[in-house]
Design a protein around this motif. Sequence first.
Motif, mmCIF file in Angstrom:
data_model
loop_
_atom_site.group_PDB
_atom_site.id
_atom_site.type_symbol
_atom_site.label_atom_id
_atom_site.label_comp_id
_atom_site.label_asym_id
_atom_site.label_seq_id
_atom_site.Cartn_x
_atom_site.Cartn_y
_atom_site.Cartn_z
ATOM 1 N N ASP A 160 -10.652 -17.631 -10.915
ATOM 2 C CA ASP A 160 -9.877 -17.030 -11.997
ATOM 3 C C ASP A 160 -9.472 -15.587 -11.688
ATOM 4 O OD1 ASP A 160 -12.291 -15.740 -12.167
ATOM 5 O OD2 ASP A 160 -12.677 -16.241 -14.275
ATOM 6 N N GLY A 161 -9.746 -15.126 -10.447
ATOM 7 C CA GLY A 161 -9.363 -13.785 -10.044
ATOM 8 C C GLY A 161 -10.396 -12.715 -10.312
ATOM 9 N N ALA A 162 -11.555 -13.091 -10.854
ATOM 10 C CA ALA A 162 -12.599 -12.105 -11.115
ATOM 11 C C ALA A 162 -13.145 -11.561 -9.795
ATOM 12 C CB ALA A 162 -13.723 -12.720 -11.935
ATOM 13 N N VAL A 163 -13.342 -10.245 -9.733
ATOM 14 C CA VAL A 163 -13.906 -9.595 -8.546
ATOM 15 C C VAL A 163 -15.406 -9.416 -8.772
ATOM 16 C CG1 VAL A 163 -13.930 -7.499 -7.143
ATOM 17 C CG2 VAL A 163 -11.758 -8.419 -7.983
ATOM 18 N N GLY A 164 -16.218 -10.018 -7.891
ATOM 19 C CA GLY A 164 -17.661 -10.001 -8.076
ATOM 20 C C GLY A 164 -18.364 -8.973 -7.222
ATOM 21 N N PRO A 165 -19.625 -8.649 -7.563
ATOM 22 C CA PRO A 165 -20.395 -7.646 -6.832
ATOM 23 C C PRO A 165 -20.838 -8.139 -5.462
ATOM 24 C CG PRO A 165 -21.779 -8.711 -8.464
ATOM 25 C CD PRO A 165 -20.385 -9.242 -8.672
ATOM 26 N N ILE A 166 -21.152 -7.209 -4.609
ATOM 27 C CA ILE A 166 -21.553 -7.517 -3.229
ATOM 28 C C ILE A 166 -22.763 -6.643 -2.864
ATOM 29 C CG2 ILE A 166 -19.316 -8.318 -2.421
ATOM 30 C CD1 ILE A 166 -20.479 -4.688 -1.974
ATOM 31 N N GLY A 167 -23.325 -6.876 -1.705
ATOM 32 C CA GLY A 167 -24.405 -6.037 -1.202
ATOM 33 C C GLY A 167 -23.871 -4.961 -0.265
ATOM 34 N N GLY A 168 -24.632 -3.880 -0.133
ATOM 35 C CA GLY A 168 -24.303 -2.858 0.853
ATOM 36 C C GLY A 168 -23.118 -1.978 0.498
ATOM 37 N N ILE A 169 -22.896 -1.726 -0.800
ATOM 38 C CA ILE A 169 -21.736 -0.939 -1.196
ATOM 39 C C ILE A 169 -21.760 0.460 -0.573
ATOM 40 C CG2 ILE A 169 -22.866 -0.168 -3.333
ATOM 41 C CD1 ILE A 169 -19.105 -0.882 -2.932
ATOM 42 N N ARG A 170 -22.937 1.067 -0.481
ATOM 43 C CA ARG A 170 -23.011 2.427 0.074
ATOM 44 C C ARG A 170 -22.632 2.427 1.558
ATOM 45 N NH1 ARG A 170 -28.866 4.235 -2.567
ATOM 46 N NH2 ARG A 170 -28.260 3.900 -4.750
ATOM 47 N N GLN A 171 -23.143 1.454 2.295
ATOM 48 C CA GLN A 171 -22.816 1.384 3.715
ATOM 49 C C GLN A 171 -21.322 1.110 3.915
ATOM 50 O OE1 GLN A 171 -25.612 -0.365 2.449
ATOM 51 N NE2 GLN A 171 -26.869 1.349 3.087
ATOM 52 N N LYS A 172 -20.746 0.293 3.043
ATOM 53 C CA LYS A 172 -19.334 -0.053 3.188
ATOM 54 C C LYS A 172 -18.433 1.154 2.899
ATOM 55 C CE LYS A 172 -19.933 -4.988 2.439
ATOM 56 N NZ LYS A 172 -19.649 -6.185 1.621
ATOM 57 N N MET A 173 -18.808 1.974 1.928
ATOM 58 C CA MET A 173 -18.015 3.173 1.662
ATOM 59 C C MET A 173 -18.086 4.138 2.844
ATOM 60 S SD MET A 173 -18.528 4.018 -2.416
ATOM 61 C CE MET A 173 -20.289 4.351 -2.257
ATOM 62 N N VAL A 174 -19.262 4.285 3.439
ATOM 63 C CA VAL A 174 -19.401 5.158 4.613
ATOM 64 C C VAL A 174 -18.565 4.626 5.771
ATOM 65 C CG1 VAL A 174 -21.006 6.015 6.365
ATOM 66 C CG2 VAL A 174 -21.677 6.028 3.956
ATOM 67 N N THR A 211 0.810 -1.223 0.000
ATOM 68 C CA THR A 211 0.000 0.000 0.000
ATOM 69 C C THR A 211 0.841 1.270 0.000
ATOM 70 O OG1 THR A 211 -0.093 0.208 2.417
ATOM 71 C CG2 THR A 211 -1.752 -1.204 1.358
ATOM 72 N N GLY A 212 2.155 1.127 0.181
ATOM 73 C CA GLY A 212 2.991 2.306 0.297
ATOM 74 C C GLY A 212 2.717 3.108 1.557
ATOM 75 N N GLY A 213 2.108 2.457 2.549
ATOM 76 C CA GLY A 213 1.791 3.135 3.801
ATOM 77 C C GLY A 213 0.432 3.794 3.823
ATOM 78 N N HIS A 214 -0.340 3.694 2.730
ATOM 79 C CA HIS A 214 -1.671 4.310 2.677
ATOM 80 C C HIS A 214 -2.723 3.370 3.285
ATOM 81 C CE1 HIS A 214 -0.434 7.749 0.269
ATOM 82 N NE2 HIS A 214 0.299 6.921 -0.470
ATOM 83 N N ASP A 215 -3.846 3.955 3.657
ATOM 84 C CA ASP A 215 -4.971 3.181 4.185
ATOM 85 C C ASP A 215 -5.978 2.964 3.056
ATOM 86 O OD1 ASP A 215 -3.763 3.208 6.632
ATOM 87 O OD2 ASP A 215 -4.981 4.824 7.464
ATOM 88 N N ILE A 216 -6.048 1.723 2.588
ATOM 89 C CA ILE A 216 -6.894 1.375 1.446
ATOM 90 C C ILE A 216 -7.954 0.379 1.907
ATOM 91 C CG2 ILE A 216 -6.950 0.372 -0.866
ATOM 92 C CD1 ILE A 216 -4.020 1.181 -1.165
ATOM 93 N N ALA A 217 -9.205 0.696 1.648
ATOM 94 C CA ALA A 217 -10.316 -0.202 1.966
ATOM 95 C C ALA A 217 -10.879 -0.757 0.670
ATOM 96 C CB ALA A 217 -11.393 0.547 2.741
ATOM 97 N N GLY A 218 -11.742 -1.749 0.784
ATOM 98 C CA GLY A 218 -12.349 -2.297 -0.421
ATOM 99 C C GLY A 218 -13.308 -3.424 -0.115
ATOM 100 N N THR A 219 -13.924 -3.937 -1.162
ATOM 101 C CA THR A 219 -14.861 -5.042 -1.029
ATOM 102 C C THR A 219 -14.974 -5.733 -2.374
ATOM 103 O OG1 THR A 219 -17.093 -5.652 -0.291
ATOM 104 C CG2 THR A 219 -16.896 -3.645 -1.609
ATOM 105 N N GLY A 220 -15.503 -6.948 -2.364
ATOM 106 C CA GLY A 220 -15.687 -7.717 -3.591
ATOM 107 C C GLY A 220 -15.345 -9.174 -3.374
ATOM 108 N N THR A 221 -16.169 -10.045 -3.937
ATOM 109 C CA THR A 221 -15.853 -11.470 -3.888
ATOM 110 C C THR A 221 -14.688 -11.752 -4.827
ATOM 111 O OG1 THR A 221 -17.394 -11.977 -5.686
ATOM 112 C CG2 THR A 221 -18.274 -12.005 -3.432
ATOM 113 N N ILE A 222 -14.079 -12.917 -4.659
ATOM 114 C CA ILE A 222 -12.975 -13.303 -5.545
ATOM 115 C C ILE A 222 -13.253 -14.704 -6.080
ATOM 116 C CG2 ILE A 222 -11.474 -14.337 -3.793
ATOM 117 C CD1 ILE A 222 -10.195 -11.927 -6.442
#
Length: 377
Positions: free
Chosen positions: A299-313, A285-296
Motif C-alpha cells: 500500500d506504499g507504507a514506508v517501514g522501519p529498518i535497522g542500522g539507521i545511524r550507520q546508514k546516515m553516516v 531529484t533535480g540533480g541533487h544527491d538524495i539517499a534514504g532507506t525504508g521498506t515498502i
Amino acid sequence: MIDAPARPARARRARALLARSIDDAQLARPVTALLSLVVLCVMILGGSLLPVPYVIERPGPAIDVLGEYEDEEILVIDGAETHPTEGALMMTTVSVDGGPGFRVTPVEVVAAWFDRSKTVLPKEVVFPEGRTREQTTLANTAAMSSSQQGAVAVALDELGIEYRDVVMIAGVLTDGAAEGTLEGGDVIVSVGGESAGGVDGYQRLIEAVPDGEPIPMTVRRDGEELALQVPTAPVDGAPRMGVILAPGHEFPMDVEISVGDIGGPSAGMIFSLSVYDELTPGALTGGHDIAGTGTIAADGAVGPIGGIRQKMVGASETGAEFFLAPSKNCDEAVGHVPDELDVVAVSTFEDALTATETIADTGSTEGLPTCEDVTTR
C-alpha cells in the motif's frame, strides 16, 4: 675437647649457607615477578583474541541506484519508454562484523562501544540461533528480491500501470537440493499439474508430494515455461528443496535491479523512487544527491529498518546532501544526524515522492517534516 675448634667452622658454614639462600631468594623475586607478568600478558592477549557472542554494525556503502555497482548498471528497464535523469537516489547499507563463520574479539567490541558510528548487538539479533550464515544470506537475498518486486509494483501503481500477482522463487540456497534446477525469479505456474492462488496453496501442493520423490513443477523463466523435476534432500527430518517462495508480480515490462550480494528489504522505498524516476520525464531529484532507506509495503507504507545511524553516516561519507528516513526510525536518528546531512521523515511513498520533488524544486527541506518534528508530536 677435640670438638671445640669445629664449632666456629660449622657456624661460619651455616651463616654462609643462610646468606646464599637470602641472595637466591632476592634474585628469585624479580624472576618470579617477570614470569607472572608474562603469564598475565599471555592471558590478556589470549582473552582479547577469543571470539565473543556479539556482532558490530558499521556504516556500509551508499549506492546510487540510478548508476552502476560493481561495473554493472543497477536499474535496467526494457519494454517501456524510459527517460534520462541526473542526480542520485542512493540506497544505504550496513556492514556487519561477526556472526557464523566470522568473529569479533573483546577488543573490537570495546572499541565499537566508543565509536558513535558503530553499534554492538547480541549475535542472535542478526543471526538467529541455529541458522547458518548461508541460510541467513538466502533469507536476505529473498527479502531483497521481494523488496524489489514490491518496489516496482508501488511505482507502477503510482503511474496507473497494471501488472499480475504471482508466486515466485525468491531465493535458492547455495548447495541446496534445487540449486541448478530452480533459479531466483522463477514464477511458479503449477506443482504436480495443479495451480494455486498463493504461497500457502503452493506450499500445500509441494508437501503433498511423497517424501524423497522429485517435485514436478512448471515455472516461467524469461518468458518461457519449463517443466522441471525438482530434487529434494532431507533437512531436519523432512524433504526440502532449499528455496524460499514469496509473493511476486509479473510486469508489462522487464525490470532488473542488480546490487550484487547485498540483501535485505530496506532499499524498497529508494527502489520505488528510482523506477518512478526512470519511467517519468525529467530528473526527479533535480540533480541533487538524495539517499534514504525504508521498506515498502504493497500500500506504499514506508517501514522501519535497522542500522539507521550507520546508514546516515554512510550516506554523508558518500556525499549525499539529503536523507529520507522512515518516521518510525526517528527516535533512533535524532541526535545522530551528521552535520552535512538534511534528514526528512517519511511514512509513505507519497511522502517520499513529495519530499524528493520539493528538494528538486527548492534545493532545500524547508517545510518538510524532520525527525525532530516527528519525535516532538
